[in-house]
Enzyme design. Sequence first.
Site, PDB file in Angstrom:
ATOM      1  CD  GLU A 159      29.177  20.336  83.086  1.00 10.66           C
ATOM      2  OE1 GLU A 159      29.404  21.506  83.431  1.00 10.66           O
ATOM      3  OE2 GLU A 159      28.131  19.986  82.491  1.00 10.66           O
ATOM      4  CG  LEU A 218      29.839  21.730  78.897  1.00 16.88           C
ATOM      5  CD1 LEU A 218      30.098  22.110  80.342  1.00 16.88           C
ATOM      6  CD2 LEU A 218      30.374  22.815  77.969  1.00 16.88           C
ATOM      7  CD  GLU A 223      24.707  20.650  81.858  1.00 15.08           C
ATOM      8  OE1 GLU A 223      25.574  21.448  82.292  1.00 15.08           O
ATOM      9  OE2 GLU A 223      24.431  20.531  80.635  1.00 15.08           O
ATOM     10  CD  GLN A 273      30.841  23.751  85.995  1.00 14.50           C
ATOM     11  OE1 GLN A 273      30.716  24.565  85.079  1.00 14.50           O
ATOM     12  NE2 GLN A 273      31.777  22.821  86.007  1.00 14.50           N
ATOM     13  CG  ASP A 309      21.321  28.827  87.471  1.00 12.07           C
ATOM     14  OD1 ASP A 309      22.012  28.303  88.367  1.00 12.07           O
ATOM     15  OD2 ASP A 309      20.784  29.933  87.594  1.00 12.07           O
ATOM     16  N   PRO A 327      19.003  20.442  80.101  1.00 12.44           N
ATOM     17  CG  PRO A 327      20.961  20.929  78.942  1.00 12.44           C
ATOM     18  CD  PRO A 327      20.124  21.384  80.104  1.00 12.44           C
ATOM     19  CG  HIS A 365      25.906  31.675  86.369  1.00 18.79           C
ATOM     20  ND1 HIS A 365      25.714  32.242  85.132  1.00 18.79           N
ATOM     21  CD2 HIS A 365      26.849  30.719  86.217  1.00 18.79           C
ATOM     22  CE1 HIS A 365      26.522  31.667  84.255  1.00 18.79           C
ATOM     23  NE2 HIS A 365      27.221  30.734  84.886  1.00 18.79           N
TER      24      HIS A 365
END
Length: 643
Positions: A350, A376, A378, A400, A403, A407, A448
């Site tokens: 991404e 977007l 995963e 990215q 966390d 998916p 995050h």
Amino acid sequence: MPDADSRIALLERMMLSRECDRRSGLMLRQGEAWFALSSAGHEALAAIAEALEEQDFLFPHYRDRSLVMARGMSVEDVARDLMAKADSSSAGRNMASHFSHRPGNVFSIASPTASQCLPAAGVAWAAARRNEQSVVICSLGEASTRQGEFFESLAFAVQNTLPVVFLVADNGYGISTPTSGTSPTDLGMLPSERLVFLDGADPEAVLETGRVAVATARSGGGPTVLWCRLDRLEPHSSSDDHRRYRSAEELASLRDPVTRYTEVLTAEGVVTAAEVARLQERFADEVERTFHRVAAEPAADPKGVHQHVFGPAPETVEPVPPSGGTVGAAVNRALSGGLAHDPDMLVFGEDVADPKGGVFGFTKGLGTDRVVNSPLAEATIVGVAVGLAAAGMRPVVELQFVDFVGPAWNQIAAQLSTLRWRTVSEWQCPVVMYAPWGAYLPGGGIWHSQSNESLFTHVPGLQVAVPSTPEDVEVTFAQAFAGHDPTLLLLPKHLLRLNREPAARPVPAHGARTVVSGTDVTVVTWGNGVEIATGAAAELDREGVSVEVIDLRWLVPWDRGAVAASVHSTGRLVVVQEDVRTSSFGAGLLADITGSDDEFYALLAPPRLVSRDDLHVPFHPQLERVVLPSADDVVTAIRSVLS
């Protein structure tokens, strides 16, 4: 319409597959097999193989026995697959009817439904990027089309005009649940210009429609979904009894493609009833003799079950000279060097393309069409990478934030990490993944700040590294690029932008690194824990306590020898991790060390684990500091083992 010889060949292929089904049931009842999935009713789908060429790929469904046989699997292969023999495609590791046949480009089946779709799109993307004339058939059942990965793969194929044909076998059931009214076609969710309905019990309809779809894909027209209506003649599996949920009237009305096609060819004079009887007798004899011969073959040697988790170790890369700077800049240098060295490398994730270059700038300025933005999604990022790798490319994917790996978990656990082992290295998956990881960067919060390395170290077949210096970043990336197995590099966010002095000496690719030498206690850690542990060591040094700090760097494989040697020297052990305590990598390391007599009796005190409590990381910085391990926590643990 195909000529007479071709029509007879189609019938023979269907009859042979059906006889293999019949014999499989007999072998199961005789105790020579443990599980079986019938392909009865799906045999006509084999006709699409006539439209394929040698370089094409098949991602099969578990009812595709006739189709995989059309791509080169023999009766012997089918029998070995059923009885899990040593010479089967998986050496007895994968379930029956989980076909794989590398010579025919038949990709290995994994049980999670629709998990083959994204790797199929990846293989198709590799063909498109290389301007190869390969087509990919992705076969699945209609119940599986409710999986999100089917929609992701179709979207990716349409977006990139990929040469893939989705062959959907609609037999009306997802195990015992009728699919009428719930399938994407009934709900109007598939693009009409890409969707073709056909009679999947008619091999000539499959061939005619399949030829058009394959030609469209091969000529750059993109994907087609062939929705094939047919009947499942047998229960879902040998563990099922469809009489419990299908009426006698329904079972009596099922369309048998072998019987129907036999009647058509007999009525048209292409074959006679006597010729069909002779074919049946010949196939019954051939299949019986082959299955019984295979039944006498040996199973795989249990001693070999540990092989093929990983491939042969690649040549270790040269030590990286001291560089210093930031971890983020080192990632950029590593990726730039990899792309320059390997024309098959492709970076996918991404926002990775310029001008953004990733949210952390890892790929900024790399300036090549081999740094490609992903959707977007995963699962798409990792699943497509599996296909790219299977096709011989070297995908490097950015997640990215670690966390958001959820998916993609199906692809990591079901496809990427198992592919080599379940095919005894016939298929390989050298995907390199990297992801920002960890906390100690206020404001990250729950989604995050995760340091969830134990999720990944738990999965056999996946290498995991946590580099904490610029030199470690460059050398672990280089080693991952040189390898032949999937590798995950976790990059501590807290350290990404900290300027570091160059290392004192060149940094080797493998093994743990002794950060601080000491004689009184061993502290083992990785990632952000290195900073915490060295801070604690400095504080205790002022009190005359000599602490040895070891940065593991690689968690899979971890340098047990270095840890054991240090424990024998100091007699005391503290493990420091950022992850939660329960079922963590640090807890596993302690169990391994204390479970060995040599190390257990070398310990002068019970070892300690410094860890985050079993809590999520909160958003407010003050709350974050409360739940994360600190240097004071490490000092307390060290004093405990010294007392």
